[in-house]
Design a protein around this motif. Structure first.
Motif, PDB file in Angstrom:
ATOM      1  N   GLY A  38     -10.002   5.476  -0.826  1.00  0.00           N
ATOM      2  CA  GLY A  38     -10.690   4.222  -1.093  1.00  0.00           C
ATOM      3  C   GLY A  38     -10.426   3.631  -2.463  1.00  0.00           C
ATOM      4  O   GLY A  38     -10.962   2.579  -2.800  1.00  0.00           O
ATOM      5  N   GLU A  39      -9.588   4.284  -3.270  1.00  0.00           N
ATOM      6  CA  GLU A  39      -9.275   3.753  -4.594  1.00  0.00           C
ATOM      7  C   GLU A  39      -8.252   2.630  -4.465  1.00  0.00           C
ATOM      8  O   GLU A  39      -7.299   2.731  -3.703  1.00  0.00           O
ATOM      9  CB  GLU A  39      -8.722   4.857  -5.489  1.00  0.00           C
ATOM     10  N   GLN A  40      -8.475   1.564  -5.234  1.00  0.00           N
ATOM     11  CA  GLN A  40      -7.596   0.410  -5.156  1.00  0.00           C
ATOM     12  C   GLN A  40      -6.228   0.727  -5.751  1.00  0.00           C
ATOM     13  O   GLN A  40      -6.114   1.399  -6.771  1.00  0.00           O
ATOM     14  CB  GLN A  40      -8.203  -0.781  -5.884  1.00  0.00           C
ATOM     15  N   ILE A  41      -5.177   0.262  -5.075  1.00  0.00           N
ATOM     16  CA  ILE A  41      -3.797   0.419  -5.519  1.00  0.00           C
ATOM     17  C   ILE A  41      -3.298  -0.959  -5.938  1.00  0.00           C
ATOM     18  O   ILE A  41      -3.434  -1.931  -5.197  1.00  0.00           O
ATOM     19  CB  ILE A  41      -2.902   0.956  -4.379  1.00  0.00           C
ATOM     20  N   ILE A  42      -2.719  -1.034  -7.119  1.00  0.00           N
ATOM     21  CA  ILE A  42      -2.199  -2.305  -7.621  1.00  0.00           C
ATOM     22  C   ILE A  42      -0.933  -2.665  -6.845  1.00  0.00           C
ATOM     23  O   ILE A  42      -0.060  -1.821  -6.622  1.00  0.00           O
ATOM     24  CB  ILE A  42      -1.898  -2.203  -9.123  1.00  0.00           C
ATOM     25  N   PHE A  43      -0.811  -3.923  -6.443  1.00  0.00           N
ATOM     26  CA  PHE A  43       0.305  -4.408  -5.639  1.00  0.00           C
ATOM     27  C   PHE A  43       1.652  -4.050  -6.268  1.00  0.00           C
ATOM     28  O   PHE A  43       2.578  -3.631  -5.574  1.00  0.00           O
ATOM     29  CB  PHE A  43       0.175  -5.921  -5.452  1.00  0.00           C
ATOM     30  N   GLU A  44       1.779  -4.192  -7.569  1.00  0.00           N
ATOM     31  CA  GLU A  44       3.047  -3.925  -8.239  1.00  0.00           C
ATOM     32  C   GLU A  44       3.469  -2.458  -8.110  1.00  0.00           C
ATOM     33  O   GLU A  44       4.651  -2.145  -8.214  1.00  0.00           O
ATOM     34  CB  GLU A  44       2.962  -4.314  -9.720  1.00  0.00           C
ATOM     35  N   MET A  45       2.516  -1.556  -7.874  1.00  0.00           N
ATOM     36  CA  MET A  45       2.838  -0.130  -7.720  1.00  0.00           C
ATOM     37  C   MET A  45       3.569   0.151  -6.413  1.00  0.00           C
ATOM     38  O   MET A  45       4.277   1.155  -6.298  1.00  0.00           O
ATOM     39  CB  MET A  45       1.570   0.713  -7.767  1.00  0.00           C
ATOM     40  N   ILE A  46       3.406  -0.705  -5.423  1.00  0.00           N
ATOM     41  CA  ILE A  46       4.021  -0.442  -4.121  1.00  0.00           C
ATOM     42  C   ILE A  46       5.137  -1.417  -3.768  1.00  0.00           C
ATOM     43  O   ILE A  46       5.878  -1.186  -2.829  1.00  0.00           O
ATOM     44  CB  ILE A  46       2.963  -0.441  -2.994  1.00  0.00           C
ATOM     45  N   LEU A  47       5.279  -2.481  -4.505  1.00  0.00           N
ATOM     46  CA  LEU A  47       6.303  -3.485  -4.214  1.00  0.00           C
ATOM     47  C   LEU A  47       7.694  -2.859  -4.297  1.00  0.00           C
ATOM     48  O   LEU A  47       8.080  -2.312  -5.329  1.00  0.00           O
ATOM     49  CB  LEU A  47       6.191  -4.652  -5.192  1.00  0.00           C
ATOM     50  N   GLY A  48       8.432  -2.888  -3.208  1.00  0.00           N
ATOM     51  CA  GLY A  48       9.789  -2.358  -3.157  1.00  0.00           C
ATOM     52  C   GLY A  48       9.887  -0.849  -3.096  1.00  0.00           C
ATOM     53  O   GLY A  48      10.986  -0.304  -3.097  1.00  0.00           O
ATOM     54  N   LYS A  49       8.762  -0.155  -3.025  1.00  0.00           N
ATOM     55  CA  LYS A  49       8.749   1.303  -2.984  1.00  0.00           C
ATOM     56  C   LYS A  49       9.204   1.790  -1.607  1.00  0.00           C
ATOM     57  O   LYS A  49       8.765   1.263  -0.588  1.00  0.00           O
ATOM     58  CB  LYS A  49       7.321   1.769  -3.270  1.00  0.00           C
ATOM     59  N   PRO A  50      10.084   2.798  -1.532  1.00  0.00           N
ATOM     60  CA  PRO A  50      10.552   3.283  -0.229  1.00  0.00           C
ATOM     61  C   PRO A  50       9.426   3.985   0.547  1.00  0.00           C
ATOM     62  O   PRO A  50       8.646   4.732  -0.021  1.00  0.00           O
ATOM     63  CB  PRO A  50      11.671   4.250  -0.563  1.00  0.00           C
ATOM     64  N   TYR A  51       9.370   3.712   1.827  1.00  0.00           N
ATOM     65  CA  TYR A  51       8.318   4.302   2.650  1.00  0.00           C
ATOM     66  C   TYR A  51       8.904   5.053   3.829  1.00  0.00           C
ATOM     67  O   TYR A  51      10.050   4.837   4.215  1.00  0.00           O
ATOM     68  CB  TYR A  51       7.352   3.219   3.148  1.00  0.00           C
ATOM     69  N   LYS A  52       8.093   5.950   4.409  1.00  0.00           N
ATOM     70  CA  LYS A  52       8.497   6.704   5.600  1.00  0.00           C
ATOM     71  C   LYS A  52       8.170   5.926   6.862  1.00  0.00           C
ATOM     72  O   LYS A  52       8.970   5.867   7.772  1.00  0.00           O
ATOM     73  CB  LYS A  52       7.790   8.059   5.640  1.00  0.00           C
ATOM     74  N   TYR A  53       6.953   5.401   6.940  1.00  0.00           N
ATOM     75  CA  TYR A  53       6.563   4.635   8.110  1.00  0.00           C
ATOM     76  C   TYR A  53       5.466   3.651   7.753  1.00  0.00           C
ATOM     77  O   TYR A  53       4.816   3.766   6.726  1.00  0.00           O
ATOM     78  CB  TYR A  53       6.096   5.546   9.249  1.00  0.00           C
ATOM     79  N   LEU A  54       5.306   2.687   8.625  1.00  0.00           N
ATOM     80  CA  LEU A  54       4.156   1.809   8.509  1.00  0.00           C
ATOM     81  C   LEU A  54       3.624   1.533   9.897  1.00  0.00           C
ATOM     82  O   LEU A  54       4.349   1.569  10.883  1.00  0.00           O
ATOM     83  CB  LEU A  54       4.484   0.506   7.781  1.00  0.00           C
ATOM     84  N   LYS A  55       2.347   1.337   9.956  1.00  0.00           N
ATOM     85  CA  LYS A  55       1.674   1.039  11.217  1.00  0.00           C
ATOM     86  C   LYS A  55       0.885  -0.248  10.991  1.00  0.00           C
ATOM     87  O   LYS A  55      -0.025  -0.290  10.180  1.00  0.00           O
ATOM     88  CB  LYS A  55       0.733   2.182  11.583  1.00  0.00           C
ATOM     89  N   LEU A  56       1.292  -1.291  11.691  1.00  0.00           N
ATOM     90  CA  LEU A  56       0.655  -2.593  11.566  1.00  0.00           C
ATOM     91  C   LEU A  56       0.043  -2.951  12.904  1.00  0.00           C
ATOM     92  O   LEU A  56       0.734  -2.982  13.917  1.00  0.00           O
ATOM     93  CB  LEU A  56       1.690  -3.639  11.153  1.00  0.00           C
ATOM     94  N   THR A  57      -1.259  -3.175  12.915  1.00  0.00           N
ATOM     95  CA  THR A  57      -1.995  -3.412  14.153  1.00  0.00           C
ATOM     96  C   THR A  57      -2.912  -4.609  13.983  1.00  0.00           C
ATOM     97  O   THR A  57      -3.586  -4.725  12.956  1.00  0.00           O
ATOM     98  CB  THR A  57      -2.866  -2.183  14.502  1.00  0.00           C
TER      99      THR A  57
END
Length: 78
Positions: free
Chosen positions: A39-58
């Protein structure tokens, strides 16, 4: 208001970080509140362009979306 325009997303990054957010189709990426699983907020700049394994969009009505890349999602949804 039509719920099919609202989406929930979970992204798992290669470094182990998992991020969740809720937004709507057309919302700008930098206006979304991103949170980790605790539940801790993540700053957008921390994840922008970061490589990911998967995403689930529903959509909140249960429709599952799948796209090739995180940026591709927003290009297709906007």
């Amino acid at each position: 208001m039509n719920n099919k325009f609202y989406v929930e997303c979970e992204i798992s990054y290669k470094d182990g970080l998992k991020v969740c957010f809720t937004g709507y189709i057309g919302q700008k990426m930098d206006t979304i509140e991103y949170h980790d699983l605790d539940g801790e907020q993540i700053i957008f700049e921390m994840i922008l362009g970061k490589p990911y394994k998967y995403l689930k969009l529903t959509s909140v009505d249960g429709t599952r979306y799948e796209f090739d890349s995180f940026i591709g999602i927003w290009e297709k949804l906007h």
